[in-house]
Design an enzyme around this catalytic site. Structure first.
Site, PDB file in Angstrom:
ATOM      1  N   CYS A  65       0.902  -1.168   0.000  1.00  0.00           N
ATOM      2  CA  CYS A  65       0.000   0.000   0.000  1.00  0.00           C
ATOM      3  C   CYS A  65       0.930   1.204   0.000  1.00  0.00           C
ATOM      4  O   CYS A  65       1.122   1.854   1.026  1.00  0.00           O
ATOM      5  CB  CYS A  65      -0.882  -0.012   1.244  1.00  0.00           C
ATOM      6  SG  CYS A  65      -2.002  -1.411   1.317  1.00  0.00           S
ATOM      7  N   ALA A  75       1.432   4.240  -1.768  1.00  0.00           N
ATOM      8  CA  ALA A  75       1.286   5.679  -2.038  1.00  0.00           C
ATOM      9  C   ALA A  75       1.027   6.492  -0.768  1.00  0.00           C
ATOM     10  O   ALA A  75       0.324   6.007   0.118  1.00  0.00           O
ATOM     11  CB  ALA A  75       0.138   5.886  -3.023  1.00  0.00           C
ATOM     12  N   GLY A 122       4.307   7.056  -0.942  1.00  0.00           N
ATOM     13  CA  GLY A 122       5.688   6.596  -1.089  1.00  0.00           C
ATOM     14  C   GLY A 122       6.620   6.952   0.053  1.00  0.00           C
ATOM     15  O   GLY A 122       7.838   6.806  -0.081  1.00  0.00           O
ATOM     16  N   GLY A 123       6.069   7.413   1.172  1.00  0.00           N
ATOM     17  CA  GLY A 123       6.919   7.779   2.317  1.00  0.00           C
ATOM     18  C   GLY A 123       7.789   6.615   2.761  1.00  0.00           C
ATOM     19  O   GLY A 123       9.008   6.770   2.963  1.00  0.00           O
ATOM     20  N   ASP A 167      -0.128  -0.017  -5.373  1.00  0.00           N
ATOM     21  CA  ASP A 167      -1.225   0.747  -4.775  1.00  0.00           C
ATOM     22  C   ASP A 167      -2.437   0.628  -5.685  1.00  0.00           C
ATOM     23  O   ASP A 167      -2.307   0.567  -6.908  1.00  0.00           O
ATOM     24  CB  ASP A 167      -0.858   2.222  -4.574  1.00  0.00           C
ATOM     25  CG  ASP A 167      -1.706   2.870  -3.478  1.00  0.00           C
ATOM     26  OD1 ASP A 167      -1.231   2.973  -2.332  1.00  0.00           O
ATOM     27  OD2 ASP A 167      -2.870   3.242  -3.767  1.00  0.00           O
ATOM     28  N   CYS A 218      -1.886   3.702  10.739  1.00  0.00           N
ATOM     29  CA  CYS A 218      -1.775   4.945  11.512  1.00  0.00           C
ATOM     30  C   CYS A 218      -3.029   5.071  12.370  1.00  0.00           C
ATOM     31  O   CYS A 218      -3.711   6.085  12.337  1.00  0.00           O
ATOM     32  CB  CYS A 218      -1.553   6.152  10.611  1.00  0.00           C
ATOM     33  SG  CYS A 218      -2.726   6.312   9.268  1.00  0.00           S
TER      34      CYS A 218
HETATM   35  C1  LIG Z   1      -1.835   4.468   4.720  1.00  0.00           C
HETATM   36  S1  LIG Z   1      -1.803   4.758   3.029  1.00  0.00           S
HETATM   37  C2  LIG Z   1      -0.157   4.262   2.636  1.00  0.00           C
HETATM   38  C3  LIG Z   1       0.906   5.261   2.998  1.00  0.00           C
HETATM   39  C4  LIG Z   1       2.253   4.881   2.402  1.00  0.00           C
HETATM   40  N1  LIG Z   1       2.665   3.556   2.793  1.00  0.00           N
HETATM   41  C5  LIG Z   1       3.345   5.866   2.821  1.00  0.00           C
HETATM   42  O1  LIG Z   1       4.103   5.586   3.744  1.00  0.00           O
HETATM   43  O2  LIG Z   1       3.440   6.918   2.179  1.00  0.00           O
HETATM   44  C6  LIG Z   1      -2.732   3.420   2.418  1.00  0.00           C
HETATM   45  C7  LIG Z   1      -2.697   3.246   0.896  1.00  0.00           C
HETATM   46  O3  LIG Z   1      -3.348   2.023   0.603  1.00  0.00           O
HETATM   47  C8  LIG Z   1      -3.935   2.140  -0.663  1.00  0.00           C
HETATM   48  N2  LIG Z   1      -4.935   1.047  -0.790  1.00  0.00           N
HETATM   49  C9  LIG Z   1      -6.183   0.989  -0.288  1.00  0.00           C
HETATM   50  N3  LIG Z   1      -6.761  -0.198  -0.584  1.00  0.00           N
HETATM   51  C10 LIG Z   1      -5.828  -0.886  -1.287  1.00  0.00           C
HETATM   52  C11 LIG Z   1      -5.825  -2.177  -1.895  1.00  0.00           C
HETATM   53  N4  LIG Z   1      -6.887  -2.990  -1.812  1.00  0.00           N
HETATM   54  N5  LIG Z   1      -4.716  -2.563  -2.554  1.00  0.00           N
HETATM   55  C12 LIG Z   1      -3.639  -1.747  -2.641  1.00  0.00           C
HETATM   56  N6  LIG Z   1      -3.596  -0.531  -2.103  1.00  0.00           N
HETATM   57  C13 LIG Z   1      -4.676  -0.099  -1.433  1.00  0.00           C
HETATM   58  C14 LIG Z   1      -4.507   3.545  -0.665  1.00  0.00           C
HETATM   59  O4  LIG Z   1      -4.695   3.996  -1.994  1.00  0.00           O
HETATM   60  C15 LIG Z   1      -3.416   4.315   0.090  1.00  0.00           C
HETATM   61  O5  LIG Z   1      -2.525   4.905  -0.809  1.00  0.00           O
END
Ligand SMILES: C[S@@+](CC[C@H](N)C(=O)[O-])C[C@H]1O[C@@H](n2cnc3c(N)ncnc32)[C@H](O)[C@@H]1O
Length: 447
Positions: free
Chosen positions: A263, A265, A267-268, A285, A383
Protein backbone atom coordinates in the site's frame (compact mmCIF):
# COMPACT_ATOMS: atom_id res chain seq x y z
CA UNK A 1 -7.65 40.16 13.26
CA UNK A 2 -4.11 41.38 12.58
CA UNK A 3 -2.99 41.56 8.97
CA UNK A 4 0.66 41.53 7.87
CA UNK A 5 1.48 44.95 6.37
CA UNK A 6 1.40 45.14 2.62
CA UNK A 7 -0.14 41.70 2.12
CA UNK A 8 -2.95 41.55 -0.39
CA UNK A 9 -6.02 40.07 1.27
CA UNK A 10 -9.75 40.08 0.67
CA UNK A 11 -11.98 41.52 3.41
CA UNK A 12 -12.38 39.23 6.42
CA UNK A 13 -16.13 39.06 5.63
CA UNK A 14 -15.33 37.54 2.23
CA UNK A 15 -12.98 34.99 3.79
CA UNK A 16 -15.57 34.07 6.42
CA UNK A 17 -18.17 33.40 3.71
CA UNK A 18 -15.90 30.96 1.90
CA UNK A 19 -14.78 29.21 5.09
CA UNK A 20 -18.42 28.88 6.22
CA UNK A 21 -19.37 27.39 2.84
CA UNK A 22 -16.61 24.82 3.35
CA UNK A 23 -17.83 24.03 6.85
CA UNK A 24 -21.35 23.49 5.55
CA UNK A 25 -20.01 20.95 3.06
CA UNK A 26 -18.05 19.27 5.82
CA UNK A 27 -21.20 19.03 7.94
CA UNK A 28 -22.81 17.27 4.98
CA UNK A 29 -20.03 14.65 4.96
CA UNK A 30 -17.25 16.02 2.68
CA UNK A 31 -13.59 15.83 3.70
CA UNK A 32 -11.91 19.08 4.72
CA UNK A 33 -9.65 19.32 1.62
CA UNK A 34 -12.57 18.53 -0.73
CA UNK A 35 -14.88 20.96 1.09
CA UNK A 36 -12.28 23.75 0.92
CA UNK A 37 -11.55 23.14 -2.77
CA UNK A 38 -15.26 23.21 -3.66
CA UNK A 39 -16.02 26.30 -1.56
CA UNK A 40 -13.08 28.22 -3.03
CA UNK A 41 -13.98 27.19 -6.60
CA UNK A 42 -17.61 28.23 -6.19
CA UNK A 43 -16.93 31.55 -4.52
CA UNK A 44 -19.08 34.29 -6.02
CA UNK A 45 -16.73 37.02 -7.21
CA UNK A 46 -13.89 34.74 -8.33
CA UNK A 47 -10.68 33.45 -6.85
CA UNK A 48 -9.47 34.75 -3.47
CA UNK A 49 -5.87 36.04 -3.20
CA UNK A 50 -3.37 33.42 -1.97
CA UNK A 51 -3.10 34.97 1.49
CA UNK A 52 -6.88 34.86 1.89
CA UNK A 53 -7.02 31.25 0.74
CA UNK A 54 -4.48 30.40 3.44
CA UNK A 55 -6.58 32.32 5.97
CA UNK A 56 -9.72 30.41 4.91
CA UNK A 57 -7.92 27.10 5.36
CA UNK A 58 -6.69 28.18 8.76
CA UNK A 59 -10.17 29.28 9.90
CA UNK A 60 -11.84 26.09 8.68
CA UNK A 61 -9.18 23.90 10.26
CA UNK A 62 -9.43 25.83 13.54
CA UNK A 63 -13.21 25.24 13.52
CA UNK A 64 -12.89 21.52 12.85
CA UNK A 65 -10.54 21.20 15.83
CA UNK A 66 -13.07 22.99 18.05
CA UNK A 67 -16.24 21.68 16.43
CA UNK A 68 -17.51 19.74 19.44
CA UNK A 69 -17.40 22.88 21.55
CA UNK A 70 -18.81 25.11 18.80
CA UNK A 71 -21.73 22.77 18.24
CA UNK A 72 -22.51 22.70 21.93
CA UNK A 73 -22.24 26.51 22.14
CA UNK A 74 -24.59 26.85 19.15
CA UNK A 75 -27.10 24.57 20.82
CA UNK A 76 -26.98 26.77 23.93
CA UNK A 77 -27.15 30.09 22.06
CA UNK A 78 -29.90 29.19 19.58
CA UNK A 79 -33.47 28.85 20.68
CA UNK A 80 -34.27 27.17 17.36
CA UNK A 81 -31.78 25.59 14.94
CA UNK A 82 -31.01 28.02 12.09
CA UNK A 83 -30.48 26.93 8.46
CA UNK A 84 -27.41 24.74 7.79
CA UNK A 85 -25.61 27.67 6.12
CA UNK A 86 -26.33 30.06 9.02
CA UNK A 87 -25.27 27.38 11.50
CA UNK A 88 -22.01 26.87 9.62
CA UNK A 89 -21.26 30.60 9.66
CA UNK A 90 -22.13 30.90 13.34
CA UNK A 91 -19.97 27.92 14.36
CA UNK A 92 -17.11 29.12 12.19
CA UNK A 93 -17.15 32.54 13.85
CA UNK A 94 -17.49 31.02 17.34
CA UNK A 95 -14.35 28.99 16.67
CA UNK A 96 -12.45 32.18 15.76
CA UNK A 97 -13.81 33.99 18.83
CA UNK A 98 -12.57 31.15 21.07
CA UNK A 99 -9.05 32.28 20.19
CA UNK A 100 -8.34 35.25 22.51
CA UNK A 101 -6.40 36.98 19.70
CA UNK A 102 -9.43 36.92 17.40
CA UNK A 103 -12.08 37.44 20.06
CA UNK A 104 -13.12 40.94 19.18
CA UNK A 105 -16.01 43.01 17.97
CA UNK A 106 -14.36 43.42 14.53
CA UNK A 107 -14.65 39.69 13.88
CA UNK A 108 -18.36 39.88 14.79
CA UNK A 109 -18.87 42.97 12.61
CA UNK A 110 -17.28 41.16 9.67
CA UNK A 111 -19.45 38.10 10.29
CA UNK A 112 -22.53 40.29 10.10
CA UNK A 113 -21.20 41.79 6.84
CA UNK A 114 -20.72 38.26 5.53
CA UNK A 115 -24.33 37.38 6.37
CA UNK A 116 -25.67 40.60 4.83
CA UNK A 117 -23.73 39.95 1.61
CA UNK A 118 -25.36 36.54 1.18
CA UNK A 119 -28.98 36.59 -0.07
CA UNK A 120 -29.64 33.31 1.76
CA UNK A 121 -28.37 34.64 5.09
CA UNK A 122 -29.33 38.32 4.98
CA UNK A 123 -32.54 37.89 6.95
CA UNK A 124 -30.68 36.08 9.72
CA UNK A 125 -28.07 38.83 10.23
CA UNK A 126 -29.85 40.13 13.35
CA UNK A 127 -29.98 36.65 14.86
CA UNK A 128 -26.27 36.15 14.17
CA UNK A 129 -25.41 39.52 15.66
CA UNK A 130 -27.41 38.82 18.84
CA UNK A 131 -25.96 35.33 19.43
CA UNK A 132 -22.35 36.31 18.74
CA UNK A 133 -22.49 39.41 20.94
CA UNK A 134 -24.03 37.34 23.71
CA UNK A 135 -21.13 34.95 23.32
CA UNK A 136 -18.62 37.80 23.69
CA UNK A 137 -20.40 39.01 26.86
CA UNK A 138 -20.89 35.61 28.53
CA UNK A 139 -17.97 33.75 26.99
CA UNK A 140 -16.43 32.26 30.13
CA UNK A 141 -19.66 30.96 31.63
CA UNK A 142 -20.95 29.61 28.31
CA UNK A 143 -17.70 27.75 27.59
CA UNK A 144 -17.57 26.30 31.11
CA UNK A 145 -21.17 25.05 30.88
CA UNK A 146 -20.64 23.64 27.39
CA UNK A 147 -17.52 21.76 28.43
CA UNK A 148 -19.52 19.65 30.87
CA UNK A 149 -20.24 17.65 27.70
CA UNK A 150 -17.15 15.49 26.92
CA UNK A 151 -17.66 16.01 23.18
CA UNK A 152 -17.30 19.78 23.76
CA UNK A 153 -14.46 19.30 26.24
CA UNK A 154 -12.36 17.12 23.93
CA UNK A 155 -13.71 17.97 20.48
CA UNK A 156 -14.03 14.31 19.54
CA UNK A 157 -17.19 12.20 18.99
CA UNK A 158 -18.44 10.40 22.10
CA UNK A 159 -17.76 6.90 20.67
CA UNK A 160 -14.15 7.88 19.90
CA UNK A 161 -13.59 9.14 23.46
CA UNK A 162 -15.19 5.97 24.89
CA UNK A 163 -13.03 3.71 22.70
CA UNK A 164 -9.84 5.44 23.82
CA UNK A 165 -10.91 5.45 27.48
CA UNK A 166 -11.46 1.70 27.33
CA UNK A 167 -8.23 0.94 25.44
CA UNK A 168 -5.99 3.34 27.40
CA UNK A 169 -7.52 3.79 30.89
CA UNK A 170 -4.42 5.68 32.15
CA UNK A 171 -3.60 7.78 29.10
CA UNK A 172 -6.76 8.49 27.12
CA UNK A 173 -6.83 12.15 28.18
CA UNK A 174 -3.17 12.69 27.24
CA UNK A 175 -3.84 11.03 23.86
CA UNK A 176 -6.80 13.33 23.17
CA UNK A 177 -4.78 16.32 24.32
CA UNK A 178 -1.88 15.44 21.99
CA UNK A 179 -4.33 14.66 19.16
CA UNK A 180 -5.63 18.23 19.36
CA UNK A 181 -2.21 19.88 19.00
CA UNK A 182 -0.99 21.42 15.78
CA UNK A 183 1.31 18.89 14.10
CA UNK A 184 4.99 19.70 13.60
CA UNK A 185 6.75 19.57 10.25
CA UNK A 186 9.14 16.62 10.56
CA UNK A 187 11.69 15.66 7.93
CA UNK A 188 13.54 12.42 7.31
CA UNK A 189 17.19 12.92 6.50
CA UNK A 190 18.51 10.69 3.74
CA UNK A 191 21.51 9.42 5.70
CA UNK A 192 22.94 7.82 2.57
CA UNK A 193 23.57 11.33 1.32
CA UNK A 194 24.16 13.46 4.46
CA UNK A 195 24.39 12.92 8.21
CA UNK A 196 21.68 14.31 10.49
CA UNK A 197 24.32 16.48 12.21
CA UNK A 198 25.47 17.96 8.87
CA UNK A 199 21.92 18.71 7.77
CA UNK A 200 21.16 20.32 11.14
CA UNK A 201 24.28 22.43 10.49
CA UNK A 202 22.92 23.50 7.09
CA UNK A 203 19.61 24.42 8.72
CA UNK A 204 21.38 26.45 11.41
CA UNK A 205 23.38 28.22 8.67
CA UNK A 206 20.07 29.18 7.03
CA UNK A 207 18.69 30.45 10.36
CA UNK A 208 16.15 27.61 10.68
CA UNK A 209 15.59 26.22 14.21
CA UNK A 210 15.17 22.45 14.40
CA UNK A 211 15.52 19.50 16.79
CA UNK A 212 16.40 15.85 16.19
CA UNK A 213 13.43 13.67 17.24
CA UNK A 214 14.48 10.27 15.84
CA UNK A 215 17.50 8.53 14.31
CA UNK A 216 16.78 10.24 10.96
CA UNK A 217 14.00 12.58 12.11
CA UNK A 218 14.33 16.35 12.42
CA UNK A 219 11.43 18.51 13.61
CA UNK A 220 11.34 22.13 12.51
CA UNK A 221 10.43 24.63 15.20
CA UNK A 222 8.13 26.40 12.72
CA UNK A 223 6.61 24.95 9.56
CA UNK A 224 7.79 26.40 6.24
CA UNK A 225 7.46 25.57 2.53
CA UNK A 226 9.60 22.47 2.05
CA UNK A 227 11.06 23.61 -1.25
CA UNK A 228 12.84 26.37 0.66
CA UNK A 229 14.65 23.85 2.87
CA UNK A 230 18.38 23.42 2.25
CA UNK A 231 18.91 20.22 0.25
CA UNK A 232 15.24 19.67 -0.68
CA UNK A 233 15.88 19.82 -4.43
CA UNK A 234 18.96 17.61 -4.03
CA UNK A 235 16.80 14.93 -2.36
CA UNK A 236 18.57 15.15 1.00
CA UNK A 237 15.30 15.15 3.00
CA UNK A 238 11.67 14.01 2.78
CA UNK A 239 8.61 14.92 4.82
CA UNK A 240 7.72 12.09 7.22
CA UNK A 241 6.47 11.94 10.78
CA UNK A 242 8.99 10.54 13.30
CA UNK A 243 6.63 7.65 14.18
CA UNK A 244 6.20 6.72 10.52
CA UNK A 245 10.00 6.68 10.20
CA UNK A 246 10.11 3.58 12.42
CA UNK A 247 8.48 1.36 9.78
CA UNK A 248 11.25 0.89 7.22
CA UNK A 249 14.02 0.00 9.74
CA UNK A 250 11.67 -2.49 11.46
CA UNK A 251 11.33 -4.45 8.20
CA UNK A 252 15.05 -5.28 8.46
CA UNK A 253 15.98 -5.05 4.78
CA UNK A 254 19.37 -5.84 3.23
CA UNK A 255 20.94 -5.32 -0.21
CA UNK A 256 19.52 -7.54 -2.96
CA UNK A 257 16.24 -8.38 -1.23
CA UNK A 258 12.98 -8.59 -3.14
CA UNK A 259 10.49 -6.39 -1.33
CA UNK A 260 6.77 -5.68 -1.76
CA UNK A 261 5.39 -2.38 -0.47
CA UNK A 262 1.72 -3.32 -0.77
CA UNK A 263 0.00 0.00 0.00
CA UNK A 264 2.75 2.29 -1.16
CA UNK A 265 1.29 5.68 -2.04
CA UNK A 266 2.40 8.41 -1.68
CA UNK A 267 5.69 6.60 -1.09
CA UNK A 268 6.92 7.78 2.32
CA UNK A 269 7.94 4.28 3.36
CA UNK A 270 8.90 3.13 -0.16
CA UNK A 271 11.54 5.85 -0.40
CA UNK A 272 12.72 5.21 3.15
CA UNK A 273 13.21 1.48 2.39
CA UNK A 274 15.25 2.41 -0.68
CA UNK A 275 17.43 4.71 1.42
CA UNK A 276 18.27 1.75 3.70
CA UNK A 277 19.37 -0.81 1.09
CA UNK A 278 19.65 -1.64 -2.62
CA UNK A 279 16.33 -3.42 -3.16
CA UNK A 280 14.32 -5.02 -5.92
CA UNK A 281 11.16 -3.24 -4.77
CA UNK A 282 7.60 -3.48 -6.06
CA UNK A 283 5.46 -0.49 -4.99
CA UNK A 284 1.80 -1.47 -5.26
CA UNK A 285 -1.22 0.75 -4.78
CA UNK A 286 -4.85 0.44 -5.82
CA UNK A 287 -5.12 4.16 -6.53
CA UNK A 288 -3.45 5.04 -9.82
CA UNK A 289 -3.40 8.80 -9.16
CA UNK A 290 -1.78 8.28 -5.77
CA UNK A 291 0.71 5.86 -7.32
CA UNK A 292 1.85 8.68 -9.61
CA UNK A 293 2.94 10.53 -6.47
CA UNK A 294 5.18 7.59 -5.58
CA UNK A 295 6.80 8.03 -8.98
CA UNK A 296 7.33 11.75 -8.33
CA UNK A 297 8.89 11.10 -4.93
CA UNK A 298 11.20 8.41 -6.33
CA UNK A 299 12.28 10.80 -9.09
CA UNK A 300 13.08 13.62 -6.65
CA UNK A 301 15.22 11.26 -4.58
CA UNK A 302 16.86 9.59 -7.60
CA UNK A 303 15.50 6.14 -6.66
CA UNK A 304 13.97 3.30 -8.63
CA UNK A 305 11.14 0.83 -7.97
CA UNK A 306 8.62 -1.10 -10.01
CA UNK A 307 5.27 0.73 -9.75
CA UNK A 308 2.19 -1.49 -9.99
CA UNK A 309 -1.42 -0.28 -9.92
CA UNK A 310 -3.28 -3.18 -8.37
CA UNK A 311 -5.38 -4.55 -5.54
CA UNK A 312 -3.47 -6.06 -2.62
CA UNK A 313 -6.49 -8.27 -1.99
CA UNK A 314 -6.11 -9.85 -5.47
CA UNK A 315 -2.44 -10.74 -6.00
CA UNK A 316 -3.34 -13.18 -8.81
CA UNK A 317 -4.06 -10.09 -10.95
CA UNK A 318 -0.52 -8.65 -10.71
CA UNK A 319 1.91 -11.05 -8.95
CA UNK A 320 4.51 -12.76 -11.17
CA UNK A 321 4.79 -15.78 -8.87
CA UNK A 322 8.23 -14.94 -7.42
CA UNK A 323 8.21 -14.81 -3.59
CA UNK A 324 9.17 -11.69 -1.63
CA UNK A 325 11.79 -11.62 1.17
CA UNK A 326 10.00 -8.72 2.83
CA UNK A 327 6.45 -7.37 2.63
CA UNK A 328 5.19 -4.11 4.05
CA UNK A 329 1.41 -3.88 4.54
CA UNK A 330 0.77 -0.25 5.46
CA UNK A 331 -2.95 -0.83 5.38
CA UNK A 332 -5.74 1.69 4.86
CA UNK A 333 -7.21 2.51 8.26
CA UNK A 334 -9.27 4.93 10.34
CA UNK A 335 -6.32 7.41 10.44
CA UNK A 336 -7.12 7.86 14.14
CA UNK A 337 -3.38 8.19 14.89
CA UNK A 338 -2.85 11.12 12.54
CA UNK A 339 -5.75 13.33 13.61
CA UNK A 340 -3.26 16.12 14.29
CA UNK A 341 -2.72 16.26 10.54
CA UNK A 342 -6.26 15.37 9.40
CA UNK A 343 -8.48 17.04 12.02
CA UNK A 344 -11.73 16.40 10.09
CA UNK A 345 -11.36 12.61 10.11
CA UNK A 346 -12.83 12.27 13.62
CA UNK A 347 -16.14 13.80 12.49
CA UNK A 348 -16.46 11.64 9.38
CA UNK A 349 -15.79 8.22 10.90
CA UNK A 350 -18.49 6.11 12.55
CA UNK A 351 -18.03 3.52 15.25
CA UNK A 352 -19.19 0.80 12.83
CA UNK A 353 -16.38 1.70 10.36
CA UNK A 354 -13.88 0.04 12.71
CA UNK A 355 -15.22 -3.46 11.98
CA UNK A 356 -15.04 -2.78 8.23
CA UNK A 357 -11.43 -1.59 8.48
CA UNK A 358 -10.48 -4.50 10.72
CA UNK A 359 -11.95 -7.10 8.32
CA UNK A 360 -10.22 -5.52 5.30
CA UNK A 361 -6.88 -5.32 7.11
CA UNK A 362 -7.05 -8.99 8.12
CA UNK A 363 -8.05 -9.96 4.56
CA UNK A 364 -5.11 -7.99 3.15
CA UNK A 365 -2.50 -9.73 5.30
CA UNK A 366 -4.16 -13.06 4.51
CA UNK A 367 -4.06 -12.39 0.75
CA UNK A 368 -0.38 -11.35 0.78
CA UNK A 369 0.96 -13.97 3.20
CA UNK A 370 1.34 -16.67 0.48
CA UNK A 371 3.64 -14.28 -1.43
CA UNK A 372 6.17 -14.20 1.43
CA UNK A 373 9.23 -16.47 1.16
CA UNK A 374 9.92 -18.99 3.92
CA UNK A 375 12.06 -17.20 6.51
CA UNK A 376 10.75 -13.86 5.22
CA UNK A 377 9.22 -11.05 7.26
CA UNK A 378 5.99 -9.09 6.90
CA UNK A 379 5.48 -5.77 8.67
CA UNK A 380 1.85 -4.81 9.27
CA UNK A 381 1.32 -1.15 10.06
CA UNK A 382 -1.52 1.33 10.41
CA UNK A 383 -1.77 4.95 11.51
CA UNK A 384 -4.50 3.97 13.97
CA UNK A 385 -4.74 3.99 17.76
CA UNK A 386 -7.77 1.68 17.89
CA UNK A 387 -7.07 -1.92 19.02
CA UNK A 388 -9.63 -3.19 16.48
CA UNK A 389 -7.12 -2.24 13.76
CA UNK A 390 -4.05 -3.40 15.66
CA UNK A 391 -3.77 -6.30 18.07
CA UNK A 392 -7.22 -7.64 17.13
CA UNK A 393 -6.19 -8.00 13.48
CA UNK A 394 -2.89 -9.68 14.34
CA UNK A 395 -4.43 -12.04 16.93
CA UNK A 396 -7.00 -13.17 14.33
CA UNK A 397 -4.30 -13.69 11.73
CA UNK A 398 -1.99 -15.67 14.03
CA UNK A 399 -4.85 -17.94 15.05
CA UNK A 400 -5.53 -18.98 11.47
CA UNK A 401 -1.88 -19.11 10.30
CA UNK A 402 0.28 -21.57 12.27
CA UNK A 403 3.27 -20.76 10.01
CA UNK A 404 3.26 -17.13 11.24
CA UNK A 405 5.33 -16.07 14.22
CA UNK A 406 5.17 -12.65 15.87
CA UNK A 407 8.69 -11.23 16.05
CA UNK A 408 9.95 -8.71 18.62
CA UNK A 409 10.07 -5.06 17.62
CA UNK A 410 13.03 -3.06 18.80
CA UNK A 411 13.55 0.61 18.16
CA UNK A 412 14.80 3.77 19.73
CA UNK A 413 13.81 7.37 19.06
CA UNK A 414 17.07 8.98 20.12
CA UNK A 415 20.69 7.79 20.24
CA UNK A 416 21.38 6.45 23.74
CA UNK A 417 17.72 6.59 24.73
CA UNK A 418 17.34 2.82 24.92
CA UNK A 419 14.97 0.63 22.94
CA UNK A 420 11.36 -0.23 23.40
CA UNK A 421 9.46 -3.24 22.19
CA UNK A 422 6.14 -1.52 21.66
CA UNK A 423 3.65 -2.15 18.91
CA UNK A 424 1.27 0.71 19.60
CA UNK A 425 2.45 4.31 19.41
CA UNK A 426 0.03 7.06 20.38
CA UNK A 427 0.22 10.74 19.37
CA UNK A 428 2.89 12.28 21.56
CA UNK A 429 4.30 15.75 21.84
CA UNK A 430 6.88 16.07 24.62
CA UNK A 431 10.43 17.39 24.84
CA UNK A 432 12.57 15.66 22.21
CA UNK A 433 9.79 13.32 21.16
CA UNK A 434 7.02 14.26 18.79
CA UNK A 435 5.13 11.78 16.63
CA UNK A 436 1.73 10.59 15.42
CA UNK A 437 0.04 7.32 16.43
CA UNK A 438 0.95 4.06 14.67
CA UNK A 439 0.59 0.33 15.15
CA UNK A 440 3.35 -2.06 14.08
CA UNK A 441 3.51 -5.85 14.10
CA UNK A 442 6.34 -7.87 12.56
CA UNK A 443 5.53 -11.41 11.45
CA UNK A 444 8.02 -14.09 10.43
CA UNK A 445 7.21 -17.05 8.18
CA UNK A 446 8.35 -20.43 9.47
CA UNK A 447 7.96 -24.09 8.44
C1 LIG B 1 -1.84 4.47 4.72
S1 LIG B 1 -1.80 4.76 3.03
C2 LIG B 1 -0.16 4.26 2.64
C3 LIG B 1 0.91 5.26 3.00
C4 LIG B 1 2.25 4.88 2.40
N1 LIG B 1 2.66 3.56 2.79
C5 LIG B 1 3.35 5.87 2.82
O1 LIG B 1 4.10 5.59 3.74
O2 LIG B 1 3.44 6.92 2.18
C6 LIG B 1 -2.73 3.42 2.42
C7 LIG B 1 -2.70 3.25 0.90
O3 LIG B 1 -3.35 2.02 0.60
C8 LIG B 1 -3.93 2.14 -0.66
N2 LIG B 1 -4.94 1.05 -0.79
C9 LIG B 1 -6.18 0.99 -0.29
N3 LIG B 1 -6.76 -0.20 -0.58
C10 LIG B 1 -5.83 -0.89 -1.29
C11 LIG B 1 -5.82 -2.18 -1.90
N4 LIG B 1 -6.89 -2.99 -1.81
N5 LIG B 1 -4.72 -2.56 -2.55
C12 LIG B 1 -3.64 -1.75 -2.64
N6 LIG B 1 -3.60 -0.53 -2.10
C13 LIG B 1 -4.68 -0.10 -1.43
C14 LIG B 1 -4.51 3.54 -0.66
O4 LIG B 1 -4.70 4.00 -1.99
C15 LIG B 1 -3.42 4.31 0.09
O5 LIG B 1 -2.52 4.90 -0.81
Amino acid sequence: MNRPAGEQRAALAAELRVAAAALERLAAGASLPAALDAAMAERPGGKLPAASRAAVRDMASRTVRAWGLCRELSARLNQRPPSPSMLALQQLVLAQLLDPVRSDATTVDQAIEAAKADPGLRRGAGFLNATLRRFLREREALVAQAQANPVARWNFPAWWIDTLREAYPDRWEAILEASNREPPLTLRVNVRRITVADWLGRLAGAGIDATQVGPQAVRLEAPMPVDRLPGWDEGLVSVQDAGAQLAAPLLDVADGMRVLDACAAPGGKTTHLLELAELDLVALDADKARLDRVGENLARLGQRAKLVAGDALRPDEWHDGRPFDRILVDAPCSASGIVRRQPDVRWRRRRRDMATFSDRQAAMIGALWPLLALGGKLLYSTCSVFPAEGDTVIARFLQSHPDALRLPLVWSFAPGEGSEAVAQLVPTSVEGRDHDGFYYALLGKQD
